[in-house]
Design a protein around this motif. Structure first.
Motif, PDB file in Angstrom:
ATOM      1  N   GLU A   5      79.078 -55.956  62.368  1.00  0.00           N
ATOM      2  CA  GLU A   5      78.600 -55.472  63.372  1.00  0.00           C
ATOM      3  C   GLU A   5      77.535 -54.545  63.096  1.00  0.00           C
ATOM      4  O   GLU A   5      77.552 -53.478  62.354  1.00  0.00           O
ATOM      5  CB  GLU A   5      79.865 -54.470  64.462  1.00  0.00           C
ATOM      6  N   VAL A  62      70.330 -48.001  58.621  1.00  0.00           N
ATOM      7  CA  VAL A  62      71.335 -48.797  59.142  1.00  0.00           C
ATOM      8  C   VAL A  62      71.253 -50.168  58.087  1.00  0.00           C
ATOM      9  O   VAL A  62      72.177 -50.368  57.659  1.00  0.00           O
ATOM     10  CB  VAL A  62      71.271 -49.398  60.417  1.00  0.00           C
ATOM     11  N   VAL A  83      81.079 -50.144  63.153  1.00  0.00           N
ATOM     12  CA  VAL A  83      79.645 -50.225  63.609  1.00  0.00           C
ATOM     13  C   VAL A  83      78.856 -49.085  63.020  1.00  0.00           C
ATOM     14  O   VAL A  83      79.243 -47.890  62.713  1.00  0.00           O
ATOM     15  CB  VAL A  83      79.876 -49.692  65.233  1.00  0.00           C
ATOM     16  N   TYR A  84      77.757 -49.564  62.524  1.00  0.00           N
ATOM     17  CA  TYR A  84      76.841 -48.775  61.842  1.00  0.00           C
ATOM     18  C   TYR A  84      75.897 -48.004  62.875  1.00  0.00           C
ATOM     19  O   TYR A  84      75.103 -48.724  63.496  1.00  0.00           O
ATOM     20  CB  TYR A  84      76.090 -49.681  60.756  1.00  0.00           C
ATOM     21  N   GLU A  85      75.903 -46.702  62.697  1.00  0.00           N
ATOM     22  CA  GLU A  85      74.899 -45.966  63.470  1.00  0.00           C
ATOM     23  C   GLU A  85      74.218 -45.032  62.482  1.00  0.00           C
ATOM     24  O   GLU A  85      74.650 -44.652  61.748  1.00  0.00           O
ATOM     25  CB  GLU A  85      75.874 -45.259  64.620  1.00  0.00           C
ATOM     26  N   ARG A  86      73.114 -44.899  63.133  1.00  0.00           N
ATOM     27  CA  ARG A  86      72.054 -44.083  62.480  1.00  0.00           C
ATOM     28  C   ARG A  86      72.701 -42.466  62.471  1.00  0.00           C
ATOM     29  O   ARG A  86      73.222 -42.119  63.825  1.00  0.00           O
ATOM     30  CB  ARG A  86      70.875 -43.850  63.120  1.00  0.00           C
ATOM     31  N   GLN A  87      72.820 -41.831  61.531  1.00  0.00           N
ATOM     32  CA  GLN A  87      73.372 -40.425  61.627  1.00  0.00           C
ATOM     33  C   GLN A  87      72.149 -39.634  61.358  1.00  0.00           C
ATOM     34  O   GLN A  87      71.362 -39.754  60.531  1.00  0.00           O
ATOM     35  CB  GLN A  87      74.380 -40.328  60.439  1.00  0.00           C
TER      36      GLN A  87
END
Lengths: 300, 444
Positions: free
Chosen positions: B305, B282, A10-14
């Motif tokens: 995802e 993203v 899952v790509y999440e903003r860091q």
């Protein structure tokens, strides 16, 4: 349909922190990378700080004195430790009067730390004494200052005016003497500058061994030659050079002719080709009479 | 233009001073990243054959001792839009590179991709006084070139003599000492928007650095990506950057045309962001991780995802297939390449003997780009990577660093530009000697 891949991430903003340096950070880093500045900061700054601190501390007179005082106190405390203290002086190789004189001459108040004794100066002071030829000083373990003395041995007496001095071989004064009878064993010399020619005088005495019982002494004449005085006021005039040879000739003459037993006032040996006699007046007249010379008008 | 001429001359002096000190920084101000490399010049070339580095572009005379990149901020289309943000980004890159090199740099050579470069071909002619070409004759023929009207607020960035002709002999590299009657020259002039240069100058000045040279990134990535025979025979380099795509055409080792398309990888990212309704960061990650040009049936099954931080379960569990991602990316990449094709056509690229096209820059790393580019740009397309230089970290050897590496080569061996030649003696301002005398009189 089943996915062939594992569960996708899952790509999440860091929330990434902005790493930009501030203007001052940037400038400081650049300054620090400057070679001159680095040297200055690494060497110059500590040197400056230390010298400033020392200067500030030592700028005050009282602090400086206290610092010096505490240092001297420490030094003295160390030097005055019992293992460095000299408690005794032992004088070896000297007669008792001389030892006493040396002790008083040392000028050291015991007990004293060995650091405070200037051995060279004390040695010079001891060697100033006429009776001392050589002095060796050393601090022995056990707090003893040992003074090894080599005494001067008197070999001749020297009459100066009405004083009597004892001299060693080199003509150096050893001590005074109250009366000639105190040291009848020593030969006597007299006259100005006699101490400078003591060696020659001793040789002459040695050469005059056969007539020694008659010898009263040697007199230095005009600081250049000797006169030998015998009893009955007989006088032997010795030459400036080769005085010993002349003396030996005289002894030989005496042995052959029994010269000195005669009524002779003086024997002049200064001209080695022609010894000259001076007869006493009575003997002279007798001599002339024997030779048939009228002596009635002569005063001699 | 005289002002810029003077400042370019000053920059050349600065560059010489920097070479004397042995350390110079190169700064690539891009839209997505700012790269800073610190070069150490060891004097004359000491070539070691075992390294496999050839001497061809002078890249063996220096060594990269510090390298840093940072995310670019405040740059759009290769132009500075927010000054202090960009200044901070430059500071970050320079500081990190200095820290790595453990040396302080004062001189920097910079390049940028935007500012709407425009190419002009100039020609000049000069009748020789005596039949031998002297340096003054070269200066005069350069001065005789007609400068076109560049437009308001535009400045000359590059002005390189490309060709000299003596009577009927053309293609001379160095005409000095040759005998003839009439000397002609062709010059390639690249003009850019002056305010962009001013902004960059200001930013670098604010970082306590001095600018020792300035170049167009299309030009320098061409230097680093095109191999020697491509530069000689004629080739185009397309530098696909983040905010703009630079195009440069080389022939006989000279740049003869440069242009830029104001589109790049950032537009692809923003398309993804808009299309999938996800944040830009993203979108950038998804693009670099899963991006592509050609969809295959396998891509239908590969689900990505994309997430979201809304708290809404339905939204946060969204998935897309890779095909959808490719479907978003491909039209934009096609558009960029078609725009580049149009610029090349306008420049008359199809009349060149060799039709080689080299794709470089960070955007050229999209998988499958060569196939698409071959369809749009022609068959002679390859992906280019920059030249190897000594000491460059492995992470900085990719296509994204083509312009940074090219700038290193530019710093080591700049091509002769107009301002490197002598000033014609009759153009020397007569007052300057008088002014010098006056200064002496006033001050002594």
């Amino acid at each position: 349909m089943q996915s062939l891949r594992p569960e996708p991430r899952v790509y999440e903003r860091q929330g990434r922190r902005d790493p930009a340096p501030t203007r001052w950070q940037y400038r400081m880093q650049r300054l620090w990378l400057t070679p001159y500045f680095r040297v200055l900061a690494r060497v110059g700054l500590p040197v400056f700080l230390i010298s400033a601190a020392v200067g500030l501390y030592a700028g005050d007179e009282g602090r400086r004195a206290a610092l010096v005082g505490s240092f001297t106190e420490l030094k003295e405390k160390f030097q005055n430790r019992p293992e460095f203290m000299v408690k005794l002086v032992s004088v070896d190789g000297a007669s008792s009067e001389l030892a006493e004189a040396i002790r008083s001459r040392l000028g050291i108040k015991l007990p004293l730390s060995s650091f405070d004794i200037d051995l060279a100066a004390v040695q010079a002071r001891v060697e100033e004494l006429d009776a001392v030829a050589r002095a060796e000083l050393r601090v022995r373990s056990g707090g003893v200052l040992q003074v090894q003395i080599t005494e001067r041995m008197p070999v001749v007496l020297w009459r100066v005016g009405d004083r009597l001095e004892m001299l060693d071989e080199a003509g150096h004064r050893v001590a005074g003497l109250a009366a000639r009878t105190d040291r009848p064993d020593l030969p006597l010399i007299a006259g100005e500058g006699a101490d400078l020619a003591t060696g020659e005088a001793l040789e002459l005495f040695a050469a005059a061994q056969p007539i020694l019982p008659r010898v009263r002494g040697l007199v230095r004449m005009g600081e250049r030659r000797w006169d030998l005085i015998l009893d009955r006021n007989q006088r032997i005039l010795l030459p400036e050079t080769d005085a010993v040879a002349a003396m030996e000739r005289l002894i030989a003459l005496d042995r052959a002719e029994d010269l000195l037993a005669r009524d002779v006032l003086s024997v002049d040996l200064r001209n080695d080709k022609r010894p000259t006699l001076r007869l006493a007046p009575f003997a002279l007249n007798e001599h002339r009479k024997a030779m048939g010379i009228d002596v009635s008008g002569s005063e001699l | 233009m005289t002002g810029l001429y003077e400042s370019q001359r000053a920059m050349r002096h600065m560059r010489r001073a920097a070479m004397q000190r042995g350390v110079v920084a190169v700064l690539d101000v891009g839209t997505t990243k700012i790269a800073c490399l610190i070069l150490r010049f060891d004097g004359p070339e000491r070539l070691r054959e075992v390294d496999g580095v050839g001497p061809m572009a002078g890249q063996s005379s220096f060594r990269v001792i510090g390298a840093a990149t940072t995310r670019s901020r405040g740059v759009r289309f290769g132009e500075i839009s927010v000054m202090n943000e960009t200044e901070r980004a430059i500071r970050t890159a320079v500081q990190a590179a200095q820290k790595m090199a453990n040396v302080r740099v004062d001189h920097v050579i910079a390049c940028f991709s935007g500012a709407e470069p425009r190419s002009y071909g100039l020609a000049g002619e000069w009748d020789l006084q005596d039949s031998v070409v002297t340096e003054q004759d070269v200066a005069r023929v350069l001065a005789a070139c007609d400068v076109p009207d560049l437009g308001p607020g535009r400045e000359v960035l590059h002005a390189q003599p490309v060709n000299f002709a003596l009577d009927h002999r053309t293609g001379l590299g160095d005409p000095r000492g040759q005998i003839g009657n009439r000397l002609a020259c062709d010059m390639h002039l690249l003009s850019v928007d002056g305010s962009v240069v001013q902004n960059l100058l200001y930013c670098i000045k604010r970082c306590d650095l001095e600018l020792a040279g300035i170049a167009s990134s299309a030009y320098v990535s061409g230097i680093s990506s095109l191999v020697e025979d491509e530069q000689e025979l004629g080739a185009a380099c397309i530098d696909m950057g983040g905010g703009s795509t630079g195009i440069s055409i080389f022939m006989k080792k000279h740049m003869i045309y440069a242009d830029s398309v104001r589109m790049g990888g950032d537009h692809v990212t923003s398309d993804i962001s808009k299309g999938l309704q996800i944040p830009l960061a993203v979108a950038e990650k998804i693009k670099t991780k899963h991006g592509g040009i050609h969809a295959t049936s396998m891509d239908d099954r590969e689900m990505i995802e994309i997430g979201g931080e809304s708290g809404d379960w339905e939204k946060d569990r969204r998935q897309i297939s890779r095909t959808e991602l490719i479907g978003i990316m491909r039209p934009r990449v096609e558009e960029i390449l078609e725009e580049a094709r149009a610029r090349l056509d306008a420049a008359g690229f199809d009349h060149l003997p060799s039709q080689q096209i080299v794709l470089t820059g960070g955007g050229s790393q999209i998988p499958g780009l060569d196939g698409l580019a071959a369809r749009i740009l022609g068959q002679q397309v390859r992906l280019g990577r920059p030249l190897r230089v000594q000491g460059l970290p492995q992470a900085a050897t990719g296509a994204a660093f083509a312009s940074a590496v090219g700038l290193c080569l530019f710093a080591a061996h700049p091509q002769d530009e107009w301002w490197d030649f002598e000033i014609p003696s009759e153009r020397y301002p007569a007052r300057s000697l008088k002014r010098a005398f006056k200064w002496f009189k006033d001050n002594w």
